[in-house]
Design a protein around this motif. Structure first.
Motif, PDB file in Angstrom:
ATOM      1  N   HIS A 126       0.838  -1.207   0.000  1.00  0.00           N
ATOM      2  CA  HIS A 126       0.000   0.000   0.000  1.00  0.00           C
ATOM      3  C   HIS A 126       0.869   1.251   0.000  1.00  0.00           C
ATOM      4  N   LYS A 163       2.759   1.177  -3.624  1.00  0.00           N
ATOM      5  CA  LYS A 163       1.997   1.208  -4.869  1.00  0.00           C
ATOM      6  C   LYS A 163       1.578   2.612  -5.285  1.00  0.00           C
ATOM      7  N   ARG A 164       1.800   3.628  -4.454  1.00  0.00           N
ATOM      8  CA  ARG A 164       1.479   4.999  -4.851  1.00  0.00           C
ATOM      9  C   ARG A 164       2.571   5.532  -5.786  1.00  0.00           C
ATOM     10  N   GLU A 177      -1.718  12.093  -1.248  1.00  0.00           N
ATOM     11  CA  GLU A 177      -2.175  10.701  -1.271  1.00  0.00           C
ATOM     12  C   GLU A 177      -3.611  10.594  -1.782  1.00  0.00           C
ATOM     13  N   ALA A 178      -4.464  11.550  -1.391  1.00  0.00           N
ATOM     14  CA  ALA A 178      -5.851  11.517  -1.861  1.00  0.00           C
ATOM     15  C   ALA A 178      -5.921  11.732  -3.370  1.00  0.00           C
ATOM     16  N   ASP A 208      -4.895   8.489  -5.044  1.00  0.00           N
ATOM     17  CA  ASP A 208      -5.952   7.483  -4.922  1.00  0.00           C
ATOM     18  C   ASP A 208      -7.119   7.790  -5.845  1.00  0.00           C
ATOM     19  N   HIS A 213      -6.211   6.606  -9.359  1.00  0.00           N
ATOM     20  CA  HIS A 213      -5.996   5.191  -9.616  1.00  0.00           C
ATOM     21  C   HIS A 213      -7.049   4.277  -9.003  1.00  0.00           C
ATOM     22  N   SER A 214      -7.941   4.790  -8.177  1.00  0.00           N
ATOM     23  CA  SER A 214      -8.964   3.924  -7.591  1.00  0.00           C
ATOM     24  C   SER A 214      -9.924   3.445  -8.667  1.00  0.00           C
ATOM     25  N   PRO A 245     -13.647   5.788  -7.506  1.00  0.00           N
ATOM     26  CA  PRO A 245     -13.411   6.880  -6.556  1.00  0.00           C
ATOM     27  C   PRO A 245     -14.696   7.598  -6.186  1.00  0.00           C
ATOM     28  N   TRP A 282     -14.475  14.571  -2.027  1.00  0.00           N
ATOM     29  CA  TRP A 282     -13.372  14.267  -1.120  1.00  0.00           C
ATOM     30  C   TRP A 282     -13.197  15.459  -0.186  1.00  0.00           C
TER      31      TRP A 282
END
Length: 433
Positions: free
Chosen positions: A124, A127-128, A363-364, A367, A370-371, A374, A378
């Motif tokens: 985790h 992978k960012r 980080e948000a 995410d 790539h989510s 999503p 946010w």
């Protein structure tokens, strides 16, 4: 030599050996054993009969006595609430010994789960990173539309570049391009997009589309790869608009704010939508949330611009969802950027609660890019969610009382307050309420 054995018996001279009288001795032993066994049997019968007699008497007394006079049995000993460590481990060891196969299965399950959790946490964190080709070349591009001189835009561009993206920052002037070159980042590139002349903007978008679609070679002899557009990030600098009373704001101030903030954001999104649709990209819109949620006095321009962009983000998200695409609206609270001028000035003024680290925003953003699914909205930054709730559900009168607003005279109400900070650094913070 003659040997005599005197055993209290008769003596025989044959072979000069004395032979005992065994028959008489055995007879005497048998009589004594019989008498002893008979006495013991009589004693056992007498004791058994006496015991049975007392039991019969006790039973009769128990039946004869009333229930209230019967002696109560002693209470059982209270169970121990907690086992001692020795007793607990002894029971565990006995249970493990009785259930060897089950114990081995539980141990294997727990051990495997711990390993999987450790691997998941490790991946985790790792992978960012943006995807790369087999030869290590960067393949994901991001278009960042915001003021290049804004600390927030610069911080986002630098972080995306460190994570392996090719970042194209929309520029409109030579000063913006010069500012990006000073960053000395090979993969942070200016993207000249003329929003005033539509024909020129169309040509620039076609060249950018051709650049993304053609084959690229990281070095001589390397295998060819193509680029993909991961997302378009819109960062309008909303809080740098004019602050003042509505009666004192000129139509030119409103026109400048709406054109530079709202229309600029909408136009960039319009030109990027064909690429977003083709490359299945994401659209991210970042706006400050505190002022637009509370709608305080003398902030009409900022509140209007924020509300307009929020409504545009909601409509854009609904349209893209029909095509299976995603648009995310980031509502920002108090976010601290290391080294920004405004942060140093605010640190001198007060020692209040610090804002959220900008790492959470980075980080948000990753995410959201790539989510697989999503969220549309946010909330990032201290105060973003709570002020959104207050502005949506708490009555305006209560909000004004919380902010300490008081009624002032008419002549004072028409007076325009001096802005606390007119720089673009205010786009990353919110005033204390």
């Amino acid at each position: 030599m003659t040997v005599f054995f005197d055993l209290g018996c008769e003596t025989f001279d044959t072979f000069n050996v004395t032979i005992p009288k065994t028959t008489t001795a055995i007879q005497n032993m048998t009589d004594a054993q019989f008498i002893f066994d008979s006495a013991r049997q009589q004693y056992n019968e007498f004791a058994g009969g006496l015991e049975r007699h007392f039991e019969s008497v006790a039973t009769q007394l128990k039946d004869w006595l009333p229930e209230q006079m019967r002696p109560r049995p002693p209470p059982p000993p209270p169970p121990s609430r907690f086992l001692t460590p020795a007793t607990y481990w002894n029971q565990v060891n006995r249970w493990v010994a009785r259930n060897t196969a089950l114990s081995a299965g539980i141990l294997a399950f727990v051990g495997t789960g711990a390993v999987l959790v450790f691997i998941q946490r490790t991946t985790h964190v790792k992978k960012r990173r943006a995807r790369k080709s087999n030869n290590g070349a960067r393949t994901e591009a991001v278009v960042l539309a915001g003021s290049p001189t804004s600390p927030l835009t610069t911080a986002i561009a630098m972080d995306l570049e460190r994570r392996g993206f090719i970042v194209y920052v929309v520029t409109g002037t030579k000063e913006d391009e010069e500012h990006l070159r000073k960053q000395s980042r090979a993969d942070v590139l200016p993207f000249d997009l003329d929003l005033i002349h539509p024909d020129r903007a169309e040509g620039q978008m076609q060249r950018f589309h051709h650049f993304l679609s053609r084959h690229h070679h990281a070095f001589d002899g390397a295998s060819a790869h193509r680029l993909t557009l991961a997302g378009v990030i819109l960062v309008p600098d909303i809080s740098s608009v004019t602050v003042g009373s509505i009666a004192q704001l000129s139509p030119e101030a409103w026109s400048t704010a709406l054109n530079a903030k709202v229309l600029h954001t909408i136009t960039v999104a319009k030109y990027m939508l064909p690429l977003v649709t083709e490359f299945k990209s994401r659209v991210l819109i970042l706006t400050p949330n505190v002022v637009s949620s509370l709608r305080p006095p003398y902030r009409a321009v900022e509140s209007t611009v924020s509300s307009a962009i929020g409504a545009f983000a909601a409509s854009l998200s609904s349209e893209l969802s029909l095509q299976g695409l995603h648009a995310c609206h980031f509502k920002l609270g108090n976010i601290e950027i290391a080294g920004s001028k405004h942060k140093r000035e605010e640190g001198k003024k007060s020692r209040g609660t610090p804002g959220t680290s900008i790492r959470k925003l980075h980080e948000a953003i990753f995410d959201a890019l790539h989510s697989s699914n999503p969220s549309r909205t946010w909330h990032v930054g201290r105060g973003s969610l709570i002020y959104d709730f207050i502005g949506s559900w708490i009555p305006s009168g209560v909000v004004g009382w919380m902010m300490g607003l008081q009624h002032v005279a008419t002549n004072e109400d028409q007076r325009t307050p001096e802005p606390e900070d007119s720089s673009s650094d205010r786009s990353i913070t919110w005033e204390k309420v």
